[in-house]
Enzyme design. Structure first.
Site, PDB file in Angstrom:
ATOM      1  N   ARG A 264      -3.381 -10.178   5.145  1.00 21.51           N
ATOM      2  CA  ARG A 264      -3.953 -10.208   3.794  1.00 21.51           C
ATOM      3  C   ARG A 264      -2.901  -9.633   2.851  1.00 21.51           C
ATOM      4  NH1 ARG A 264      -6.688  -6.705   0.323  1.00 21.51           N
ATOM      5  NH2 ARG A 264      -8.294  -7.682  -0.993  1.00 21.51           N
TER       6      ARG A 264
ATOM      7  N   LYS B  73       0.818  -1.207   0.000  1.00 20.36           N
ATOM      8  CA  LYS B  73       0.000   0.000   0.000  1.00 20.36           C
ATOM      9  C   LYS B  73       0.857   1.264   0.000  1.00 20.36           C
ATOM     10  CE  LYS B  73      -4.324  -1.792   1.859  1.00 20.36           C
ATOM     11  NZ  LYS B  73      -5.326  -1.741   2.958  1.00 20.36           N
TER      12      LYS B  73
END
Length: 276
Positions: free
Chosen positions: A255, A221
């Protein structure tokens, strides 16, 4: 901590890994990578063979400024993918990333084992009721707004205190309807500035007060690659660092795009804790 997935108990006394399989053309890292049956099956096999417990399928990109996807299109992306994977890997535990109750109901009917909702039921008033009816574990994430507007809502007094209040209210609503197995996701990158993401990470251990499995979803991210002044493609090492820190602060599920490296994080972190 355990959850019941299609009659199988998943024990989070050892953290688990969830591999990402996006069927979207515009996801921030792997958009458009898995659009043929061969590529989907190759990715599913990779996720499972590298040690992930879950495959998380997404048909609606939630990246900033992602295009709106109607329900029909979302279903056309996820249902065939669920069917295809289970036809070849019938024991796979599939999570579907959706905030729509009708999508949730249909994917469970096709064999999905979990629902992963970025809105914790706030974008579809029927979501919690639906998950309670189909009786699968439910991942609820912290977010304000919707996928298109979420970064407009980053004004907090005490972000962690407000997030804990949010999860207290949402888990109570879920419990009242009969949802038994819940996982909470702080929502790194959602309705949070760069600095707020790291404040939540620093205080991640405080979320253990909720006494539910905690999911950390930081893989590649912008909170990582902006600090490193690089890109999502170059953010694997940074992801590993942040995943390791999240595990040390109580995360029970990672995740990720890169399963092998995340599984190694879990193994090494377990070894450290075993000798403390």
């Amino acid at each position: 901590m355990t959850i019941n997935c299609k009659g199988r108990l998943v024990d989070f006394s050892t953290p688990k890994v969830m591999g990402i399989l996006n069927t979207t053309p515009d996801s921030f890292y792997d958009g458009g990578s898995y659009v043929t049956e061969a590529k989907i099956l190759r990715r599913a096999e990779e996720i499972l063979s590298q040690g992930a417990t879950f495959i998380d399928i997404g048909g609606y990109s939630s990246r900033p400024r992602a295009a709106f996807v109607d329900e029909t299109e979302e279903l056309s992306r996820v249902l065939p993918t669920v069917d295809l994977i289970l036809a070849h890997f019938p024991e796979a535990l599939i999570s579907v990333d959706t905030f729509r109750s009708n999508v949730a109901r249909q994917v469970v009917e096709h064999g999905a084992a979990l629902i992963n909702d970025i809105s914790a039921g706030l974008l579809d008033e029927r979501m919690l009721e639906t998950v309670a009816q189909v009786q699968v574990p439910y991942i609820m994430m912290h977010m304000r707004g919707n996928p298109q507007t979420r970064q407009q809502f980053t004004d907090y007094g005490d972000i962690v205190k407000e997030m804990l209040s949010y999860f207290s209210e949402r888990t109570a609503a879920a419990r009242n309807l009969g949802i038994n197995d819940i996982i909470i996701d702080p929502g790194f990158g959602f309705s949070k500035t760069l600095e707020q993401n790291y404040e939540v990470l620093q205080k991640l251990d405080l979320f253990q007060i909720i006494e539910l499995p905690l999911l950390a979803a930081v893989s590649r991210k912008s909170m990582i690659y902006k600090v490193l002044e690089s890109s999502a493609a170059e953010a694997l090492n940074g992801t590993t660092v942040v995943n390791t820190l999240a595990l040390s602060k109580g995360a029970k599920l990672l995740r990720v795009h890169d399963v092998k490296e995340a599984v190694e994080c879990v193994k090494l972190t377990n070894a450290i804790w075993a000798n403390m």
